[in-house]
Enzyme design. Sequence first.
Site, short mmCIF file in Angstrom:
data_model
loop_
_atom_site.label_atom_id
_atom_site.label_comp_id
_atom_site.label_asym_id
_atom_site.label_seq_id
_atom_site.Cartn_x
_atom_site.Cartn_y
_atom_site.Cartn_z
N ARG A 242 14.03 4.46 -48.42
CA ARG A 242 15.32 5.07 -48.17
C ARG A 242 16.22 3.98 -47.17
O ARG A 242 15.57 3.64 -46.10
CB ARG A 242 15.25 6.38 -47.60
CG ARG A 242 14.73 7.65 -48.55
CD ARG A 242 14.28 8.71 -47.86
NE ARG A 242 14.19 9.78 -49.02
CZ ARG A 242 13.06 9.92 -49.61
NH1 ARG A 242 12.01 9.22 -49.43
NH2 ARG A 242 12.82 11.02 -50.49
N HIS B 120 14.87 3.05 -52.96
CA HIS B 120 14.37 2.07 -53.70
C HIS B 120 15.37 0.94 -54.39
O HIS B 120 15.23 0.51 -55.54
CB HIS B 120 13.51 2.68 -54.83
CG HIS B 120 12.21 3.47 -54.27
ND1 HIS B 120 11.41 3.04 -53.42
CD2 HIS B 120 11.42 4.44 -54.98
CE1 HIS B 120 10.69 4.01 -53.25
NE2 HIS B 120 10.58 4.65 -54.18
N HIS C 42 4.39 0.49 -56.94
CA HIS C 42 4.44 2.22 -56.94
C HIS C 42 3.16 2.60 -57.58
O HIS C 42 3.63 3.55 -58.31
CB HIS C 42 5.94 2.38 -57.28
CG HIS C 42 6.53 3.79 -56.95
ND1 HIS C 42 5.94 4.77 -57.52
CD2 HIS C 42 7.16 3.84 -55.78
CE1 HIS C 42 6.54 5.79 -56.75
NE2 HIS C 42 7.37 5.38 -55.91
N ALA C 43 2.04 2.09 -57.62
CA ALA C 43 0.95 2.54 -58.20
C ALA C 43 0.71 3.88 -57.74
O ALA C 43 0.45 4.13 -56.53
CB ALA C 43 -0.10 1.44 -58.46
N TYR C 44 0.06 4.96 -58.72
CA TYR C 44 -0.54 6.01 -58.29
C TYR C 44 -1.89 6.02 -58.58
O TYR C 44 -2.35 5.32 -59.93
CB TYR C 44 0.14 7.09 -58.89
CG TYR C 44 1.50 7.57 -58.93
CD1 TYR C 44 1.78 8.28 -57.94
CD2 TYR C 44 2.56 7.11 -59.72
CE1 TYR C 44 3.33 8.51 -57.59
CE2 TYR C 44 4.04 7.25 -59.68
CZ TYR C 44 4.13 7.89 -58.54
OH TYR C 44 5.56 8.19 -58.30
N ASP D 29 4.15 12.73 -47.72
CA ASP D 29 5.44 11.79 -48.38
C ASP D 29 5.91 11.31 -47.00
O ASP D 29 7.13 11.35 -46.49
CB ASP D 29 6.50 12.20 -49.17
CG ASP D 29 7.52 11.35 -49.60
OD1 ASP D 29 6.90 10.16 -49.72
OD2 ASP D 29 8.31 11.72 -50.53
N GLU E 84 1.88 2.96 -50.62
CA GLU E 84 2.63 1.91 -51.00
C GLU E 84 2.95 1.17 -49.55
O GLU E 84 3.71 1.31 -48.67
CB GLU E 84 4.09 2.37 -51.19
CG GLU E 84 3.81 3.27 -52.57
CD GLU E 84 5.08 4.09 -52.54
OE1 GLU E 84 6.33 3.82 -52.30
OE2 GLU E 84 5.09 5.25 -53.26
#
Length: 371
Positions: free
Chosen positions: A99, A124, A199-201, A271, A336
Amino acid sequence: MRRLFCAVLLVAAVPAGATGIAVQPYGTTPDGAPVEKVTLTNDRGMTLAYIDYGATIVAAAAADRTGARRNVVLDLPDLAAYQRSTRKWGAIIGRYAGRIGGARYTLDGKTVQLQPNLRGLTIHGGPPGYEQRVWQRRDFADRASIGSVYTLVSPDGDQSFPGKLTLHVTYRLLRASDEFRIEYEAVTDAPTVVNFTNHAYFNLAGAGSHGLATHRFQFDADRYAVTDANRVPTGELASVAGTPLDFRRPASAAARLQAPSALLGDPPGFDHSLVFTKGPGQLARVAVIDDAASGIRMEIATTEPSAQFYTANAFDGKEVGSSGSAYQRYDGFAFETQHLPDSPNQPSFPSTVLRPGEVFRSITSLRFTRP
């Protein structure tokens, strides 16, 4: 001035049919751009796969305790699904990950106005995101690794950021160990700010597995960024001691999500931006995640000073992976590695300024073992 990280990018053009690199069509975008999928296989049998759209990682197969391979990257079934999604699955994020408060910042006495979202901030980089673009790719093979170099040229004014930016992202799978690296290199022709991440999960029990109850997390991070109601940093970096963010010793994130906490919100979720204890620019291990169900351990090393830890709080079952399983809340996590959000507006944070004549370099390594 921002500390610029050193990395050596040694690549050789890949010969046709090189062992360990397979390329296949993956579809075509609505404007007619072809997209390919690359699958790397190293000497130990680990595979890493990614597509040109968004330079998106779509699979990483790690060995479980029996030696069988499991894909631990949450994916979608086809190109159309990636194009519809807003979750940026496995993609490269830029020009600025995270942000930026007020959708603006000031550099060299000039205010740069970015594209605000409905909350009046930029997330982003704003549209059009790097995850929505087809990147240029060059595959390579050398003695120690195989992989690809992706290139994206972001023109002056792209996403309202100043300066023409040329970004190279290398996906490198080591031949002799279950480890892949993400290497970033960027230059600009005018002063700007940059912050890149992938941005992989992940779910170490296997993509499509539900929940994180079998995972234990350990992070070498002793501070976190305090944020306002819009999750924009206030500038304060507070100690994790005594908070649910203290993972300096291995702990269950799932258990903490069950305990009421103002810091985790309602419904609860991680987060948060965590600040590492390592020295600036040092490539060092910052995270170890173990899964009791699979026996897979993931070790993360990076040159970046922080990471955003996210537990898929907004997953709602509306998107389905290639496994056929719908992704529900907490079915994965993201870690991340990056600089801190809103750094252009926070003088006390590590700088994200990039100037002409400088080269931004960064490395993140993900290594899979069986403890």
